[in-house]
Write a protein that holds these residues in place. Structure first.
Motif, PDB file in Angstrom:
ATOM      1  N   ASP A  60      55.004 111.898  46.623  1.00 45.94           N
ATOM      2  CA  ASP A  60      53.763 112.296  47.244  1.00 45.94           C
ATOM      3  C   ASP A  60      53.174 113.636  46.928  1.00 45.94           C
ATOM      4  OD1 ASP A  60      51.768 112.047  49.134  1.00 45.94           O
ATOM      5  OD2 ASP A  60      53.076 112.541  50.856  1.00 45.94           O
ATOM      6  N   ASP A  92      44.042 111.110  47.718  1.00 48.82           N
ATOM      7  CA  ASP A  92      44.543 112.326  48.324  1.00 48.82           C
ATOM      8  C   ASP A  92      45.711 112.963  47.144  1.00 48.82           C
ATOM      9  OD1 ASP A  92      46.641 110.447  48.652  1.00 48.82           O
ATOM     10  OD2 ASP A  92      46.796 110.466  50.692  1.00 48.82           O
ATOM     11  N   THR A  93      45.351 112.851  45.801  1.00 47.24           N
ATOM     12  CA  THR A  93      45.917 113.459  44.857  1.00 47.24           C
ATOM     13  C   THR A  93      44.999 114.318  44.190  1.00 47.24           C
ATOM     14  OG1 THR A  93      47.555 111.754  44.922  1.00 47.24           O
ATOM     15  CG2 THR A  93      47.520 113.407  43.214  1.00 47.24           C
ATOM     16  N   ARG A 138      47.169 116.780  53.947  1.00 48.69           N
ATOM     17  CA  ARG A 138      48.093 115.776  54.090  1.00 48.69           C
ATOM     18  C   ARG A 138      48.016 115.323  55.690  1.00 48.69           C
ATOM     19  NH1 ARG A 138      48.195 114.302  49.950  1.00 48.69           N
ATOM     20  NH2 ARG A 138      49.496 114.356  48.339  1.00 48.69           N
ATOM     21  N   LYS A 139      47.482 113.942  55.678  1.00 52.13           N
ATOM     22  CA  LYS A 139      47.333 113.345  57.120  1.00 52.13           C
ATOM     23  C   LYS A 139      48.642 112.210  57.325  1.00 52.13           C
ATOM     24  CE  LYS A 139      42.589 112.976  56.469  1.00 52.13           C
ATOM     25  NZ  LYS A 139      42.016 113.158  55.705  1.00 52.13           N
TER      26      LYS A 139
END
Lengths: 139, 396
Positions: A60, A92-93, A138-139
């Motif tokens: 992650d 999200d990266t 980060r959510k």
């Protein structure tokens, strides 16, 4: 000092993909990132796109830095991007590419979803600042 | 961000979505708001995996061994989760997490979930974060979970203690390893692995370990005397550093005080494999013979995979022993107790930090103490008073 103060640390994966044994750049950037307070996971040499995808998803990481000096970026980078998409990790990266990427290949990679390309001679601080500013929430 | 987000994440984790598992661990690691709700929710789904903790000095071959062990479990059709803890810089907080680089046998195998964690300067919180991450892997449905950490200090010892079985990795032929044993790692090991068993001095290291295990086992005052034995072995070792053939002998002679035991254990150390049941005779006064465990010494060569099967069997034996003796539940209760204590400590700590801030910060108290206007005890008393009143009121 509030009770739920988040310990935000930027996590990066620095990856060498394909048959490319030149890792000095990857080492230098790993170290600079570490000294900037990031957590750096270094992939080691000669990784397949699958391994990079696996590592990116599982760890992650906020940032995936791909170092390619072999000229195979047009083949390898899209494979990585497709894999990230498959596992829902693309959005999200932050993906950055470093190494020898000819000017005419850059638009294509950026179209694939690469966020930035840093060629030889880029000041280290510029890359670090870019990461700090653009690391996804980060959510 | 409401609870809905957390519940959704937990649901996706339980559904087996890799990305959700990864994100949950991120939240646990960074203590994001809401991570406690997540851990609370997954708690009910845990308790199926067997957890092995592996520790040893840097370069002993932990990552390589973990890689091969994971491969072994995968070949048996089991899924594996690995958490590798690496130190982070106390100055910048940065870290290079290098364990993943050794995971060469499980390339592209998504059923080996490998996650690197750094200490992030969480005072004592590392073991909580690790334990929570293990829960996430457990709830995800991993059959085997391996925690890997450098055995550098109390923090790391606390980390491996969150495992059911603790493996201590030892390198052949260096006095430094005995130092490590002396520092308390010996007491926590259920299985000792002498890795790089093809190196010179490996058999001597095995003999030394078996010797120590025997002393720990036979001695009625085991825990208390450990330091002494450790020290004895230590002071002996440098003298025999270079010698190989008779090195093992020398190590044993070091424990002069236990002459009787030394000769004996040196003799049968190989036969004394410590199968789960072989110590029954030592507890004749117990009506029902309870299985006991004698720590095992296993030799491996992680790079070639030699000895990995024996190691896996030994780990299996230990787990069988744990469940048959009821020790598994005892351990689980101890761990839960420790988790509660740890959380209480850190939460109370935070409350008090806030209280300090409210009163103008620690700086002014510190200055007053240095200026001899007050003393640390008086300040503590003063700051704690409301809390104490509050708690003691409950008693009345």
């Amino acid at each position: 000092m509030s009770a739920d103060s988040e310990q935000r640390t930027i996590r990066c994966l620095i990856a060498k993909v394909g048959l490319d044994g030149h890792d000095r750049g990857a080492h230098v950037i790993s170290r600079a990132f570490r000294d900037a307070g990031f957590e750096v996971i270094y992939s080691g040499l000669h990784r397949a796109p699958d391994e990079i995808i696996q590592a990116t998803v599982q760890e992650d990481v906020d940032v995936l830095g791909i170092s390619i000096l072999s000229g195979a970026h047009n083949t390898l980078v899209p494979k990585v991007m497709a894999g990230l998409e498959e596992y829902g990790a693309l959005d999200d990266t932050l993906v950055i590419v470093g190494g020898i990427i000819p000017e005419e290949d850059r638009p294509g990679l950026l179209d694939e979803g690469v966020d930035a390309i840093f060629g030889p001679g880029t000041p280290m601080q510029e890359t670090i600042d870019f990461v700090k500013e653009n690391a996804p929430e980060r959510k | 961000m409401g609870r809905a987000v957390e519940s959704d994440l937990v649901e996706r984790l339980l559904d087996g979505e890799h990305r959700a598992l990864a994100r949950v661990i991120t939240k646990i690691e960074s203590q994001s708001p809401g991570y406690r709700d997540i851990v609370s929710e997954i708690h009910a789904h845990t308790g199926h995996a067997s957890v092995v903790g592996i520790t040893g000095s840097p370069g002993a071959g932990k990552s390589t061994l973990v890689d091969k062990l994971a491969k072994h479990y995968r070949d048996q059709g089991e899924t594996v989760g690995v958490i590798a803890v690496d130190p982070s810089s106390p100055y910048t907080g940065g870290a290079v997490l290098g364990d993943r680089i050794r995971m060469a046998s499980n390339v592209g195998d998504m059923d080996v979930f490998f996650r690197s964690m750094s200490a992030r300067g969480q005072l004592g919180g590392l073991s909580t974060a690790t334990a929570d991450a293990v829960k996430a892997l457990d709830a995800f449905g991993k059959d085997r979970i391996i925690i890997e950490t450098v055995g550098a200090g109390q923090n790391e010892v606390d980390v491996v203690k969150t495992a059911d079985t603790v493996v201590v990795l030892v390198q052949p032929g260096s006095g430094d390893d005995v130092q490590m044993l002396k520092a308390g790692i010996l007491e926590i090991g259920d299985v000792f692995v002498v890795n790089k068993a093809d190196m010179e001095g490996a058999s001597r290291t095995v003999a030394e370990l078996q010797e120590m295990i025997h002393l720990r086992d036979d001695d009625p005052t085991k825990g208390l005397n450990m330091g002494h034995h450790g020290a004895g072995a230590m002071s002996e070792t440098p003298g025999h550093g270079g010698q190989d053939g008779h090195g093992g002998h020398g190590g044993q002679d070091g424990h002069g005080g236990h002459g009787g035991h030394s000769g004996h254990s040196g003799h049968d150390s190989h036969g004394h494999g410590g199968s789960p049941h072989d110590e029954d005779t030592d507890a004749p006064d117990e009506g029902e013979a309870k299985p006991t465990w004698t720590p095992q010494v296993v030799e491996t060569i992680a790079t070639t995979g030699e000895g990995i099967e024996t190691l896996a069997e030994t780990l299996g034996d230990h787990y069988t022993y744990l469940s048959e003796s009821g020790e598994l539940e005892v351990k689980a209760r101890q761990r839960a107790g420790e988790e509660i204590r740890q959380l209480l400590r850190s939460d109370v700590n935070r409350l008090l930090e806030r209280e300090l801030d409210r009163r103008g910060g620690i700086e002014q108290f510190a200055r007053a103490v240095v200026d001899k206007e007050t003393d640390p005890y008086a300040v503590t008393e003063d700051v704690l008073e409301p809390l104490r009143e509050c708690l003691e009121d409950g008693d009345d």
